[in-house]
Scaffold this motif. Sequence first.
Motif, PDB file in Angstrom:
ATOM      1  N   SER A  80      39.547  37.889  34.672  1.00  0.00           N
ATOM      2  CA  SER A  80      39.354  38.062  35.962  1.00  0.00           C
ATOM      3  C   SER A  80      40.072  36.742  36.566  1.00  0.00           C
ATOM      4  O   SER A  80      39.802  35.599  36.266  1.00  0.00           O
ATOM      5  CB  SER A  80      37.795  38.051  36.342  1.00  0.00           C
ATOM      6  OG  SER A  80      37.972  38.102  37.625  1.00  0.00           O
ATOM      7  N   LYS A  82      39.032  36.019  39.648  1.00  0.00           N
ATOM      8  CA  LYS A  82      38.074  35.421  40.588  1.00  0.00           C
ATOM      9  C   LYS A  82      36.970  35.029  39.869  1.00  0.00           C
ATOM     10  O   LYS A  82      36.619  35.739  38.566  1.00  0.00           O
ATOM     11  CB  LYS A  82      37.612  36.608  41.474  1.00  0.00           C
ATOM     12  CG  LYS A  82      38.574  36.834  42.737  1.00  0.00           C
ATOM     13  CD  LYS A  82      37.994  38.118  43.683  1.00  0.00           C
ATOM     14  CE  LYS A  82      36.834  37.491  44.443  1.00  0.00           C
ATOM     15  NZ  LYS A  82      36.940  36.568  45.396  1.00  0.00           N
ATOM     16  N   VAL A  85      32.540  37.290  39.223  1.00  0.00           N
ATOM     17  CA  VAL A  85      32.333  38.801  39.184  1.00  0.00           C
ATOM     18  C   VAL A  85      31.792  39.361  38.106  1.00  0.00           C
ATOM     19  O   VAL A  85      31.842  40.648  37.904  1.00  0.00           O
ATOM     20  CB  VAL A  85      33.773  39.086  39.498  1.00  0.00           C
ATOM     21  CG1 VAL A  85      34.445  38.372  40.724  1.00  0.00           C
ATOM     22  CG2 VAL A  85      34.791  38.725  38.208  1.00  0.00           C
ATOM     23  N   THR A 197      39.650  31.543  34.897  1.00  0.00           N
ATOM     24  CA  THR A 197      40.148  32.463  36.158  1.00  0.00           C
ATOM     25  C   THR A 197      41.638  32.044  36.426  1.00  0.00           C
ATOM     26  O   THR A 197      42.243  32.841  37.314  1.00  0.00           O
ATOM     27  CB  THR A 197      39.265  32.057  37.326  1.00  0.00           C
ATOM     28  OG1 THR A 197      39.292  30.640  37.638  1.00  0.00           O
ATOM     29  CG2 THR A 197      37.822  32.596  37.108  1.00  0.00           C
ATOM     30  N   SER A 218      36.608  43.361  37.383  1.00  0.00           N
ATOM     31  CA  SER A 218      36.591  43.433  38.765  1.00  0.00           C
ATOM     32  C   SER A 218      35.466  43.791  39.479  1.00  0.00           C
ATOM     33  O   SER A 218      34.602  44.732  39.092  1.00  0.00           O
ATOM     34  CB  SER A 218      37.907  44.450  39.423  1.00  0.00           C
ATOM     35  OG  SER A 218      37.809  44.716  40.702  1.00  0.00           O
ATOM     36  N   ASP A 223      38.817  42.641  48.113  1.00  0.00           N
ATOM     37  CA  ASP A 223      39.552  41.437  47.727  1.00  0.00           C
ATOM     38  C   ASP A 223      39.464  41.181  46.030  1.00  0.00           C
ATOM     39  O   ASP A 223      40.392  40.843  45.457  1.00  0.00           O
ATOM     40  CB  ASP A 223      38.830  39.887  48.238  1.00  0.00           C
ATOM     41  CG  ASP A 223      37.470  39.662  47.967  1.00  0.00           C
ATOM     42  OD1 ASP A 223      36.807  40.756  47.685  1.00  0.00           O
ATOM     43  OD2 ASP A 223      37.156  38.476  48.127  1.00  0.00           O
ATOM     44  N   GLY A 224      38.246  41.475  45.448  1.00  0.00           N
ATOM     45  CA  GLY A 224      38.185  41.477  43.868  1.00  0.00           C
ATOM     46  C   GLY A 224      39.020  42.567  43.357  1.00  0.00           C
ATOM     47  O   GLY A 224      39.865  42.280  42.394  1.00  0.00           O
ATOM     48  N   SER A 227      42.702  41.211  43.638  1.00  0.00           N
ATOM     49  CA  SER A 227      42.975  40.221  42.622  1.00  0.00           C
ATOM     50  C   SER A 227      43.172  41.163  41.287  1.00  0.00           C
ATOM     51  O   SER A 227      44.074  40.559  40.391  1.00  0.00           O
ATOM     52  CB  SER A 227      41.925  39.443  42.701  1.00  0.00           C
ATOM     53  OG  SER A 227      41.656  38.574  43.736  1.00  0.00           O
TER      54      SER A 227
END
Length: 323
Positions: A80, A82, A85, A197, A218, A223-224, A227
């Motif tokens: 990921s 981020k 998450v 990350t 995710s 926004d996640g 990404s």
Amino acid sequence: MPVPEAAFAEAATTSESLRPDRLLRTRRRPPSGGWRKVVYQATGGLVRLPDSKAERRRQELIERIRRPVAAGHFRIAVMSLKGGVGKTTTTIGLGSTLAHQRGDRVIAVDANPDRGTLSEKLRLESPATVRDLLNDRGGIWRYADVRSYTSQAPSRLEVLASDRDPAISEAFNAEDYRAVAQILEQFYSISITDCGTGMLHSAMSAILDMADQIVLVSPVTVDGARSASATLDWLQAHGHQKLARDAVVVLSAVKNTRRNPINIEELKGHFAKRCRAVIGVPFDPHLEQGAEVDLDLLRTATRDTYLEVGATIADRFSQRADA
């Protein structure tokens, strides 16, 4: 020429049809829950109602998870872009499910270049880290030697922790990861890497080069999701098209999404066009605590979802390394 019905019956009646689960009443699995279990217990096992649709589905997923690893070792990378998450939680949930349902060894490795949190998801048995394993690799010959560097969860999943103080830890690079991976493949059937990350840190190149399967985590946010989709773009642009196409996307509900305005079906549809499978993990109060993960404390729906993730990945266990 039409074949008589007797011929069909004869073809179906072979020695293979005399299975223990059909002949031995004692081998029949008791109901796992619900009113069927109540009836079973109340009658002392004399009355056993047919399995529910959910139970049959559950058993089918478990059978898929228990497939042997044809190549001897299978590497899964959980990724990921981020933080926060549910990546590490997914690593533990997936790893615990595989380890609990299989008879071979499964290990999760914290490859986070910063302070990894994988070891916080279980009770530590050893203070050793991946750096200690690397420093002592010359003296590792048996499984018992490796076991002294790992901690084991109740599910039988083993965890190899990262350095918990990034101020004094050495950088974990691609060469280090390859060395660790080569040690672990001698003693474990499945290894799951909890990645950092960043896509550009040194260890990530080796992780992707050696991975058989990636799990892309995710959150259910705009926004996640962007990404996560950008991660697929990066993989496709840097020579990892097969990993991207075969990826399993996990939509992790790390927070209660009951009032979440995100169109989850639209989100699933987007990733379904780009990857092999998209699976949503429901919100679970036990996972929200951010502490040790215990499969027995998860809601049934959450446990079943991890079974689905595990079975989806296990569908690739039958592939050999040269396939």
